[in-house]
Design a protein around this motif. Sequence first.
Motif, PDB file in Angstrom:
ATOM      1  N   GLU A 146     -26.564  -9.410  47.879  1.00 34.97           N
ATOM      2  CA  GLU A 146     -26.544  -8.055  48.437  1.00 34.97           C
ATOM      3  C   GLU A 146     -25.445  -7.878  49.473  1.00 34.97           C
ATOM      4  O   GLU A 146     -24.790  -6.836  49.543  1.00 34.97           O
ATOM      5  CB  GLU A 146     -27.909  -7.733  49.051  1.00 34.97           C
ATOM      6  N   THR A 147     -25.230  -8.918  50.273  1.00 35.04           N
ATOM      7  CA  THR A 147     -24.266  -8.779  51.371  1.00 35.04           C
ATOM      8  C   THR A 147     -23.253  -9.917  51.452  1.00 35.04           C
ATOM      9  O   THR A 147     -22.225  -9.756  52.120  1.00 35.04           O
ATOM     10  CB  THR A 147     -25.000  -8.698  52.728  1.00 35.04           C
ATOM     11  N   GLY A 200     -24.317 -28.128  40.064  1.00 39.52           N
ATOM     12  CA  GLY A 200     -25.393 -27.177  40.300  1.00 39.52           C
ATOM     13  C   GLY A 200     -25.711 -26.937  41.760  1.00 39.52           C
ATOM     14  O   GLY A 200     -26.632 -26.171  42.086  1.00 39.52           O
ATOM     15  N   GLU A 201     -24.967 -27.555  42.675  1.00 33.13           N
ATOM     16  CA  GLU A 201     -25.226 -27.358  44.105  1.00 33.13           C
ATOM     17  C   GLU A 201     -24.625 -26.037  44.561  1.00 33.13           C
ATOM     18  O   GLU A 201     -23.514 -25.677  44.171  1.00 33.13           O
ATOM     19  CB  GLU A 201     -24.636 -28.514  44.915  1.00 33.13           C
ATOM     20  N   ALA A 202     -25.344 -25.329  45.404  1.00 37.02           N
ATOM     21  CA  ALA A 202     -24.899 -24.019  45.889  1.00 37.02           C
ATOM     22  C   ALA A 202     -24.382 -24.122  47.316  1.00 37.02           C
ATOM     23  O   ALA A 202     -24.835 -24.970  48.107  1.00 37.02           O
ATOM     24  CB  ALA A 202     -26.047 -23.019  45.818  1.00 37.02           C
ATOM     25  N   TYR A 203     -23.437 -23.241  47.638  1.00 41.61           N
ATOM     26  CA  TYR A 203     -22.849 -23.188  48.975  1.00 41.61           C
ATOM     27  C   TYR A 203     -22.785 -21.732  49.416  1.00 41.61           C
ATOM     28  O   TYR A 203     -22.513 -20.839  48.625  1.00 41.61           O
ATOM     29  CB  TYR A 203     -21.437 -23.775  48.975  1.00 41.61           C
ATOM     30  N   GLY A 204     -22.982 -21.511  50.695  1.00 43.75           N
ATOM     31  CA  GLY A 204     -22.914 -20.166  51.230  1.00 43.75           C
ATOM     32  C   GLY A 204     -23.916 -19.994  52.349  1.00 43.75           C
ATOM     33  O   GLY A 204     -24.590 -20.950  52.743  1.00 43.75           O
ATOM     34  N   PRO A 205     -24.044 -18.793  52.894  1.00 47.99           N
ATOM     35  CA  PRO A 205     -23.331 -17.572  52.474  1.00 47.99           C
ATOM     36  C   PRO A 205     -21.923 -17.507  53.057  1.00 47.99           C
ATOM     37  O   PRO A 205     -21.636 -18.115  54.081  1.00 47.99           O
ATOM     38  CB  PRO A 205     -24.209 -16.465  53.065  1.00 47.99           C
ATOM     39  N   PHE A 206     -21.052 -16.738  52.373  1.00 47.88           N
ATOM     40  CA  PHE A 206     -19.690 -16.519  52.822  1.00 47.88           C
ATOM     41  C   PHE A 206     -19.419 -15.019  52.881  1.00 47.88           C
ATOM     42  O   PHE A 206     -19.884 -14.255  52.033  1.00 47.88           O
ATOM     43  CB  PHE A 206     -18.689 -17.181  51.881  1.00 47.88           C
ATOM     44  N   SER A 207     -18.624 -14.626  53.866  1.00 46.87           N
ATOM     45  CA  SER A 207     -18.305 -13.203  54.004  1.00 46.87           C
ATOM     46  C   SER A 207     -17.265 -12.775  52.981  1.00 46.87           C
ATOM     47  O   SER A 207     -17.329 -11.665  52.445  1.00 46.87           O
ATOM     48  CB  SER A 207     -17.798 -12.911  55.416  1.00 46.87           C
ATOM     49  N   GLN A 208     -16.278 -13.627  52.726  1.00 42.60           N
ATOM     50  CA  GLN A 208     -15.244 -13.382  51.726  1.00 42.60           C
ATOM     51  C   GLN A 208     -14.924 -14.694  51.017  1.00 42.60           C
ATOM     52  O   GLN A 208     -15.229 -15.782  51.536  1.00 42.60           O
ATOM     53  CB  GLN A 208     -13.955 -12.831  52.365  1.00 42.60           C
ATOM     54  N   THR A 237     -21.043 -14.023  62.144  1.00 42.19           N
ATOM     55  CA  THR A 237     -20.342 -13.715  60.911  1.00 42.19           C
ATOM     56  C   THR A 237     -20.272 -14.950  60.018  1.00 42.19           C
ATOM     57  O   THR A 237     -19.983 -16.054  60.489  1.00 42.19           O
ATOM     58  CB  THR A 237     -18.912 -13.226  61.215  1.00 42.19           C
ATOM     59  N   ALA A 238     -20.519 -14.769  58.739  1.00 44.22           N
ATOM     60  CA  ALA A 238     -20.441 -15.879  57.794  1.00 44.22           C
ATOM     61  C   ALA A 238     -18.992 -16.317  57.631  1.00 44.22           C
ATOM     62  O   ALA A 238     -18.064 -15.509  57.766  1.00 44.22           O
ATOM     63  CB  ALA A 238     -21.015 -15.450  56.445  1.00 44.22           C
ATOM     64  N   PRO A 239     -18.749 -17.592  57.334  1.00 37.65           N
ATOM     65  CA  PRO A 239     -17.379 -18.079  57.169  1.00 37.65           C
ATOM     66  C   PRO A 239     -16.742 -17.570  55.875  1.00 37.65           C
ATOM     67  O   PRO A 239     -17.407 -16.959  55.031  1.00 37.65           O
ATOM     68  CB  PRO A 239     -17.549 -19.592  57.131  1.00 37.65           C
ATOM     69  N   ILE A 240     -15.465 -17.848  55.732  1.00 37.54           N
ATOM     70  CA  ILE A 240     -14.699 -17.494  54.540  1.00 37.54           C
ATOM     71  C   ILE A 240     -14.527 -18.748  53.696  1.00 37.54           C
ATOM     72  O   ILE A 240     -14.129 -19.801  54.212  1.00 37.54           O
ATOM     73  CB  ILE A 240     -13.319 -16.929  54.927  1.00 37.54           C
ATOM     74  N   HIS A 252       6.034 -12.968  38.979  1.00 39.30           N
ATOM     75  CA  HIS A 252       5.321 -11.714  39.214  1.00 39.30           C
ATOM     76  C   HIS A 252       5.591 -11.258  40.635  1.00 39.30           C
ATOM     77  O   HIS A 252       6.075 -12.030  41.467  1.00 39.30           O
ATOM     78  CB  HIS A 252       3.818 -11.898  38.976  1.00 39.30           C
ATOM     79  N   GLN A 253       5.257 -10.039  40.928  1.00 39.80           N
ATOM     80  CA  GLN A 253       5.504  -9.483  42.259  1.00 39.80           C
ATOM     81  C   GLN A 253       4.221  -9.003  42.930  1.00 39.80           C
ATOM     82  O   GLN A 253       4.241  -8.102  43.748  1.00 39.80           O
ATOM     83  CB  GLN A 253       6.523  -8.329  42.150  1.00 39.80           C
ATOM     84  N   TRP A 254       3.105  -9.627  42.580  1.00 48.24           N
ATOM     85  CA  TRP A 254       1.833  -9.203  43.154  1.00 48.24           C
ATOM     86  C   TRP A 254       1.701  -9.629  44.613  1.00 48.24           C
ATOM     87  O   TRP A 254       1.042  -8.956  45.393  1.00 48.24           O
ATOM     88  CB  TRP A 254       0.665  -9.789  42.362  1.00 48.24           C
ATOM     89  N   GLY A 255       2.259 -10.741  44.954  1.00 43.84           N
ATOM     90  CA  GLY A 255       2.031 -11.309  46.283  1.00 43.84           C
ATOM     91  C   GLY A 255       0.683 -11.994  46.331  1.00 43.84           C
ATOM     92  O   GLY A 255       0.576 -13.199  46.499  1.00 43.84           O
ATOM     93  N   ALA A 256      -0.356 -11.218  46.165  1.00 42.83           N
ATOM     94  CA  ALA A 256      -1.721 -11.727  46.073  1.00 42.83           C
ATOM     95  C   ALA A 256      -2.570 -10.652  45.406  1.00 42.83           C
ATOM     96  O   ALA A 256      -2.201  -9.477  45.397  1.00 42.83           O
ATOM     97  CB  ALA A 256      -2.268 -12.061  47.458  1.00 42.83           C
ATOM     98  N   LEU A 257      -3.696 -11.043  44.846  1.00 41.33           N
ATOM     99  CA  LEU A 257      -4.631 -10.100  44.240  1.00 41.33           C
ATOM    100  C   LEU A 257      -5.824  -9.932  45.176  1.00 41.33           C
ATOM    101  O   LEU A 257      -6.254 -10.894  45.820  1.00 41.33           O
ATOM    102  CB  LEU A 257      -5.114 -10.619  42.883  1.00 41.33           C
ATOM    103  N   ALA A 258      -6.345  -8.718  45.249  1.00 41.61           N
ATOM    104  CA  ALA A 258      -7.442  -8.489  46.185  1.00 41.61           C
ATOM    105  C   ALA A 258      -8.352  -7.360  45.728  1.00 41.61           C
ATOM    106  O   ALA A 258      -7.891  -6.346  45.205  1.00 41.61           O
ATOM    107  CB  ALA A 258      -6.878  -8.159  47.569  1.00 41.61           C
ATOM    108  N   ASP A 259      -9.638  -7.559  45.914  1.00 38.94           N
ATOM    109  CA  ASP A 259     -10.623  -6.475  45.893  1.00 38.94           C
ATOM    110  C   ASP A 259     -11.276  -6.523  47.264  1.00 38.94           C
ATOM    111  O   ASP A 259     -12.268  -7.239  47.482  1.00 38.94           O
ATOM    112  CB  ASP A 259     -11.648  -6.679  44.779  1.00 38.94           C
ATOM    113  N   ALA A 260     -10.649  -5.823  48.208  1.00 37.69           N
ATOM    114  CA  ALA A 260     -11.064  -5.916  49.602  1.00 37.69           C
ATOM    115  C   ALA A 260     -12.491  -5.434  49.809  1.00 37.69           C
ATOM    116  O   ALA A 260     -13.219  -5.970  50.651  1.00 37.69           O
ATOM    117  CB  ALA A 260     -10.098  -5.125  50.475  1.00 37.69           C
ATOM    118  N   ASP A 261     -12.913  -4.422  49.064  1.00 39.13           N
ATOM    119  CA  ASP A 261     -14.276  -3.906  49.229  1.00 39.13           C
ATOM    120  C   ASP A 261     -15.309  -4.945  48.812  1.00 39.13           C
ATOM    121  O   ASP A 261     -16.365  -5.073  49.437  1.00 39.13           O
ATOM    122  CB  ASP A 261     -14.458  -2.625  48.416  1.00 39.13           C
ATOM    123  N   LEU A 262     -14.987  -5.688  47.755  1.00 36.07           N
ATOM    124  CA  LEU A 262     -15.877  -6.764  47.338  1.00 36.07           C
ATOM    125  C   LEU A 262     -15.766  -7.974  48.265  1.00 36.07           C
ATOM    126  O   LEU A 262     -16.715  -8.723  48.457  1.00 36.07           O
ATOM    127  CB  LEU A 262     -15.526  -7.209  45.912  1.00 36.07           C
TER     128      LEU A 262
END
Length: 328
Positions: A135-136, A145-153, A2-5, A285-295
């Motif tokens: 894609e995943t 300009g340096e890239a890092y990844g892949p990450f799962s979330q 599994t890729a790291p977070i 605010h009362q969000w706690g945290a924001l999330a798009d879990a599917d993404l």
Amino acid sequence: MTAPIAIIGTGIAGLSAAQALHAAGLEIQLFDKSRGSGGRMASKRTEVGTLDLGAQYFTARDRRFVDVVQQWLARGWVAEWSPNLYHSSNGQLSASPDEQVRWVGIPRMSAITRALLGALPVRFACRITEVFRGETHWSLQDADGEAYGPFSQVVIAAPAPQATALLAAAPKLASAAASVTMEPTWAVALSFDSPLDTKVDGCFIQDSPLDWLTRARSRPGRDGSLDTWVLHASSRWSKQHLDMDKEAVIETLYGAFAEVIGCAVPPPSFGLAHRWLYARPAAAHQWGALADADLGLYVCGDWCLSGRVEGAWLSGQEVARKLLEHRQ
């Protein structure tokens, strides 16, 4: 495998999330644009010692945070601060009846985030400018300009305007973050060769360019031969003088300090100004945290709740809860 977070930001919110995710057995990678951890709890090395120019103390009201602060106390990361606290209104000083328990990091505020970071993997001096999804998996790109990844979330733990800029892949989250107004604060440190003749250790101020001042040596674990004070300008004054020259800021706030403190104030032997562009959210605010879990994209920060250190820690816990819940 599994890729790291990825977690962007090593203030209290980011490290709260990192600790919870690490404790759950997940691999993480932290990033921060600064040279060290802390965010607004960062400490600055100066010729008069290390100074806390951001958060001066914190309180604990939520039972979960009360419990974790007790753990920090047992580990020697924090101590209770019991200042001679005052209020100033229309130039008149009066003792404060406030009995709220206040905590400070030992020997500086950033000691807490340094302890929370521990041996977790982190890249400092790395300003992430883009978060994009293939894609995943997710990838990050920095200002060079340096890239890092892949990450799962990806967890973004940054002030709302900075988070907004990284949320192009999640317009709804970007819109929520963009709706948050963050207010600035000019902070000034002044040092005097001889101790000022005042009982004041901390003071909440009205009707002045200042809204807070504190005597550094009154806080546990602080040392230094000089009598150093940290002044915070009000959000209103800071907004009106956002681009003021630092020397002019020091001079103006020194004058306001001399009017408030109630004793003779000689010229300081040392002065330093620092501008916090995103010091605090204008509203809770009362969000706690924001999330798009599917993404797989998550956002936390003090601005998701109360705007306080406690809010940052709770927001980090909430973002970790949401992420772990989705992975089950």
